[in-house]
Design a protein around this motif. Structure first.
Motif, PDB file in Angstrom:
ATOM      1  N   GLN A  72      45.995  39.099  20.928  1.00 58.21           N
ATOM      2  CA  GLN A  72      45.735  37.511  20.683  1.00 58.21           C
ATOM      3  C   GLN A  72      46.410  37.419  19.666  1.00 58.21           C
ATOM      4  OE1 GLN A  72      41.882  38.266  19.167  1.00 58.21           O
ATOM      5  NE2 GLN A  72      40.769  38.294  21.125  1.00 58.21           N
ATOM      6  N   GLY A  81      46.031  40.495  17.629  1.00 55.54           N
ATOM      7  CA  GLY A  81      44.932  41.375  17.388  1.00 55.54           C
ATOM      8  C   GLY A  81      45.006  42.486  19.463  1.00 55.54           C
ATOM      9  N   GLN A  83      42.970  42.897  22.198  1.00 57.51           N
ATOM     10  CA  GLN A  83      41.400  43.100  22.796  1.00 57.51           C
ATOM     11  C   GLN A  83      41.286  44.165  23.464  1.00 57.51           C
ATOM     12  OE1 GLN A  83      39.751  39.055  23.803  1.00 57.51           O
ATOM     13  NE2 GLN A  83      38.139  39.812  24.772  1.00 57.51           N
ATOM     14  N   GLY A  87      35.456  44.756  24.298  1.00 57.31           N
ATOM     15  CA  GLY A  87      34.993  43.363  23.300  1.00 57.31           C
ATOM     16  C   GLY A  87      35.863  43.597  21.229  1.00 57.31           C
ATOM     17  N   THR A  88      36.206  44.748  21.322  1.00 53.83           N
ATOM     18  CA  THR A  88      36.378  45.392  20.252  1.00 53.83           C
ATOM     19  C   THR A  88      38.170  44.834  20.066  1.00 53.83           C
ATOM     20  OG1 THR A  88      35.045  47.248  19.928  1.00 53.83           O
ATOM     21  CG2 THR A  88      37.107  47.290  19.055  1.00 53.83           C
ATOM     22  N   VAL A  89      38.086  44.446  19.093  1.00 52.31           N
ATOM     23  CA  VAL A  89      39.907  43.470  18.847  1.00 52.31           C
ATOM     24  C   VAL A  89      40.273  44.764  17.445  1.00 52.31           C
ATOM     25  CG1 VAL A  89      40.638  41.814  17.717  1.00 52.31           C
ATOM     26  CG2 VAL A  89      38.995  41.556  19.434  1.00 52.31           C
ATOM     27  N   THR A 143      37.691  44.110  14.213  1.00 52.23           N
ATOM     28  CA  THR A 143      36.615  43.692  14.620  1.00 52.23           C
ATOM     29  C   THR A 143      35.109  44.035  16.034  1.00 52.23           C
ATOM     30  OG1 THR A 143      37.960  42.039  13.833  1.00 52.23           O
ATOM     31  CG2 THR A 143      35.833  40.803  15.481  1.00 52.23           C
ATOM     32  N   PRO A 145      32.353  43.716  18.739  1.00 49.80           N
ATOM     33  CA  PRO A 145      31.903  42.901  19.558  1.00 49.80           C
ATOM     34  C   PRO A 145      30.698  42.017  19.087  1.00 49.80           C
ATOM     35  CG  PRO A 145      31.454  44.870  20.575  1.00 49.80           C
ATOM     36  CD  PRO A 145      32.716  45.284  18.999  1.00 49.80           C
TER      37      PRO A 145
END
Length: 146
Positions: A72, A81, A83, A87-89, A143, A145
């Motif tokens: 990302q 980012g 990913q 879902g963890t970024v 980040t 999820p």
């Protein structure tokens, strides 16, 4: 019975001398609220970027062999980012200008996995593998999820 001063303080908007001088520091309740909000903001901003949190998350991703699904864009040069499939970024910084582009191409053409990571001197470096390539990126934050 009850003194009128206590009743007046209860119904008046004046918090009274006990509330005005919290813990003898001379801090107003509005300042306490502002300081609490700032502390929450600092914890929210630093918490996900703590090397311990980053290392723990990368350990989980490495153990479960969770692949990278996308890169990302992020604001800033060489920032992006990663990913992961769960879902963890992970906010990362490339060492060179094209590092994130190479990883994005790797995601497009095959499977990119976290091969290893190293934590030293408050910095976390992750090593990604895809095909015969290996790239190192600096991990800046996590980040989870939602």
């Amino acid at each position: 019975m009850f003194g009128l001063g206590a009743l007046r303080r209860r119904f008046a908007h004046d918090p009274g001398p006990a509330r005005r001088d919290v813990a003898g520091l001379g801090i107003a309740p509005s300042d306490i609220d502002e300081l609490a909000a700032l502390a929450t903001q600092v914890a929210a901003e630093y918490g996900p970027s703590s090397p311990a949190v980053v290392s723990a998350t990368l350990t989980r991703l490495l153990r479960r062999q969770v692949p990278v699904r996308a890169v990302q864009p992020a604001q800033g040069r060489c920032l992006g980012g990663l990913q992961f499939a769960d879902g963890t970024v992970v906010l990362v910084r490339g060492r060179h200008a094209g590092d994130l582009g190479k990883v994005a191409a790797g995601v497009h053409f095959g499977v990119v996995r976290l091969a290893d990571f190293h934590a030293a001197c408050g910095a976390v470096t992750l090593e990604l593998s895809y095909g015969t390539h290996r790239d190192e990126l600096s991990a800046l934050g996590i980040t989870q999820p939602v």
